[in-house]
Write an enzyme that holds these catalytic residues in place. Structure first.
Site, PDB file in Angstrom:
ATOM      1  N   HIS A 194       0.837  -1.205   0.000  1.00 47.73           N
ATOM      2  CA  HIS A 194       0.000   0.000   0.000  1.00 47.73           C
ATOM      3  C   HIS A 194       0.874   1.259   0.000  1.00 47.73           C
ATOM      4  O   HIS A 194       0.587   2.223  -0.704  1.00 47.73           O
ATOM      5  CB  HIS A 194      -0.898   0.025   1.242  1.00 47.73           C
ATOM      6  CG  HIS A 194      -1.852  -1.122   1.352  1.00 47.73           C
ATOM      7  ND1 HIS A 194      -1.776  -2.054   2.353  1.00 47.73           N
ATOM      8  CD2 HIS A 194      -2.917  -1.487   0.599  1.00 47.73           C
ATOM      9  CE1 HIS A 194      -2.744  -2.943   2.224  1.00 47.73           C
ATOM     10  NE2 HIS A 194      -3.450  -2.629   1.155  1.00 47.73           N
ATOM     11  N   VAL A 230       4.968  -5.521  -4.510  1.00 41.40           N
ATOM     12  CA  VAL A 230       5.984  -5.430  -3.453  1.00 41.40           C
ATOM     13  C   VAL A 230       6.005  -6.762  -2.716  1.00 41.40           C
ATOM     14  O   VAL A 230       4.946  -7.301  -2.356  1.00 41.40           O
ATOM     15  CB  VAL A 230       5.670  -4.273  -2.478  1.00 41.40           C
ATOM     16  CG1 VAL A 230       6.703  -4.225  -1.354  1.00 41.40           C
ATOM     17  CG2 VAL A 230       5.633  -2.950  -3.232  1.00 41.40           C
TER      18      VAL A 230
HETATM   19  P1  AMP Z   1      -6.301  -4.180  -0.511  1.00 39.67           P
HETATM   20  O1  AMP Z   1      -6.167  -3.324   0.719  1.00 39.67           O
HETATM   21  O2  AMP Z   1      -5.789  -5.573  -0.335  1.00 39.67           O
HETATM   22  O3  AMP Z   1      -7.657  -4.081  -1.144  1.00 39.67           O
HETATM   23  O4  AMP Z   1      -5.302  -3.543  -1.565  1.00 39.67           O
HETATM   24  C1  AMP Z   1      -5.373  -2.189  -1.919  1.00 39.67           C
HETATM   25  C2  AMP Z   1      -4.490  -1.954  -3.114  1.00 39.67           C
HETATM   26  O5  AMP Z   1      -3.146  -2.305  -2.789  1.00 39.67           O
HETATM   27  C3  AMP Z   1      -4.888  -2.804  -4.320  1.00 39.67           C
HETATM   28  O6  AMP Z   1      -4.785  -2.029  -5.485  1.00 39.67           O
HETATM   29  C4  AMP Z   1      -3.867  -3.917  -4.288  1.00 39.67           C
HETATM   30  O7  AMP Z   1      -3.614  -4.479  -5.559  1.00 39.67           O
HETATM   31  C5  AMP Z   1      -2.654  -3.176  -3.774  1.00 39.67           C
HETATM   32  N1  AMP Z   1      -1.693  -4.118  -3.203  1.00 39.67           N
HETATM   33  C6  AMP Z   1      -1.945  -5.085  -2.292  1.00 39.67           C
HETATM   34  N2  AMP Z   1      -0.825  -5.809  -2.052  1.00 39.67           N
HETATM   35  C7  AMP Z   1       0.147  -5.283  -2.834  1.00 39.67           C
HETATM   36  C8  AMP Z   1       1.533  -5.590  -3.042  1.00 39.67           C
HETATM   37  N3  AMP Z   1       2.132  -6.581  -2.402  1.00 39.67           N
HETATM   38  N4  AMP Z   1       2.222  -4.833  -3.921  1.00 39.67           N
HETATM   39  C9  AMP Z   1       1.620  -3.819  -4.585  1.00 39.67           C
HETATM   40  N5  AMP Z   1       0.323  -3.493  -4.435  1.00 39.67           N
HETATM   41  C10 AMP Z   1      -0.402  -4.197  -3.569  1.00 39.67           C
END
Ligand code: AMP
Length: 290
Positions: A37, A176
């Site tokens: 994030h 990441v």
């Molecule tokens: P979430 O809180 O899981 O809904 O994720 C919010 C945003 O963060 C989404 O666009 C995810 O794709 C992105 N995201 C989650 N994990 C990662 C990661 N390891 N690397 C890059 N972006 C991420």
């Protein structure tokens, strides 16, 4: 940092920024923030001002029996982190603010939304598309930032923006990972120590596909087989799907060309994790982004 709880207040702030001609950025999240994030926030801060992060555990994208209730919620720590990063606005509405009594409109991205994740989690992308449409309408960002970790979700949002003539530009940022290759995810917190160790199989499987590609393998079915072999060899892992698909349609790739994704969804115990690798045709060969 200003914490904004209501749609009306967020819209007012957004209108003001837009009226001043500012290029605002939006980073939608479900909280339990981690370095993945943070990378999206930093990308937004490179290009946008003000930056709004949203934290909303969206009930509409969880099926009954999924982990909505136990999804990690760490609002105070998340807010402190966002503040320390210099985020201007945190939009954190209650569920009833976005889905008040009588709410009845949903968006469904057909085709793309029914494959892979859509097939394993019926209704999931309908919930995602609906909440992202709302967030884009409320925050009116110039750019919104998503992670390639959820590659199908990012593609669906690009389609949503195209189909509804929305103004926001959608940026998709790299994955990441932990030092051992596991992609960061709020759901990693569910893993037992044994499953956490086993979960490196995702990254190892992608590595096996990359190695096969390096040896000249060009058949998507054989790349998928190389990944499946790694997952099958890990006793704690149970594959949901392991596929090589076209990056535009998410249909199975019959041959490697243009951009493809090697995609995995794998259970470790009851925890379902996703990972992927982008395969890009370049300079007569193929380059992988893990
Ligand atoms: P979430 O809180 O899981 O809904 O994720 C919010 C945003 O963060 C989404 O666009 C995810 O794709 C992105 N995201 C989650 N994990 C990662 C990661 N390891 N690397 C890059 N972006 C991420």
């Amino acid at each position: 940092m200003e914490i904004i709880l209501t749609v009306e207040w967020m819209k007012q702030v957004s209108r003001l920024a837009r009226g001043e001609g500012r290029l605002s950025g939006l980073v939608p999240t479900m909280g339990a923030l981690h370095e993945g994030h943070v990378s999206l926030i930093r990308a937004a801060q490179q290009e946008c001002s003000p930056v709004t992060a949203s934290i909303f555990v969206n009930p509409a994208q969880f099926a009954p029996g999924e982990d909505f209730e136990r999804y990690p919620r760490r609002f105070d720590a998340d807010a402190a982190l966002l503040e320390s990063l210099g985020v201007e606005y945190l939009f954190a509405p209650e569920a009833a603010e976005l889905y008040p009594p009588g709410f009845s409109s949903y968006v469904k991205v057909e085709g793309l939304g029914s494959r892979l994740e859509g097939r394993s989690r019926p209704g999931h992308f309908r919930g995602v598309a609906t909440v992202v449409l709302k967030l884009l309408e409320i925050v009116q960002p110039w750019r919104a930032y998503f992670g390639r970790k959820d590659a199908q979700q990012a593609r669906i949002i690009q389609q949503l923006v195209r189909d509804f003539h929305l103004d926001a530009q959608i940026e998709v940022c790299p994955i990441v990972r932990e030092a051992d290759g596991l992609a960061l995810s709020s759901r990693n917190a569910y893993l037992s120590p044994e499953d956490r160790r086993a979960a490196t199989a995702l990254h190892r499987a992608l590595g096996a596909a990359q190695a096969a590609l390096g040896r000249g393998e060009r058949n998507p079915a054989n790349l998928a087989a190389a990944m499946r072999e790694v997952i099958s060899a890990e006793p704690r892992a149970a594959a949901d799907y392991v596929e090589v698909v076209r990056a535009d349609t998410f249909e199975p790739a019959t041959r490697l060309s243009g951009e493809c994704y090697a995609l995995l969804a794998v259970f470790f115990g009851t925890t379902r994790l996703l990972d992927n690798m982008l395969i890009v045709e370049a300079g007569g060969g193929f380059r992988c982004e893990i």
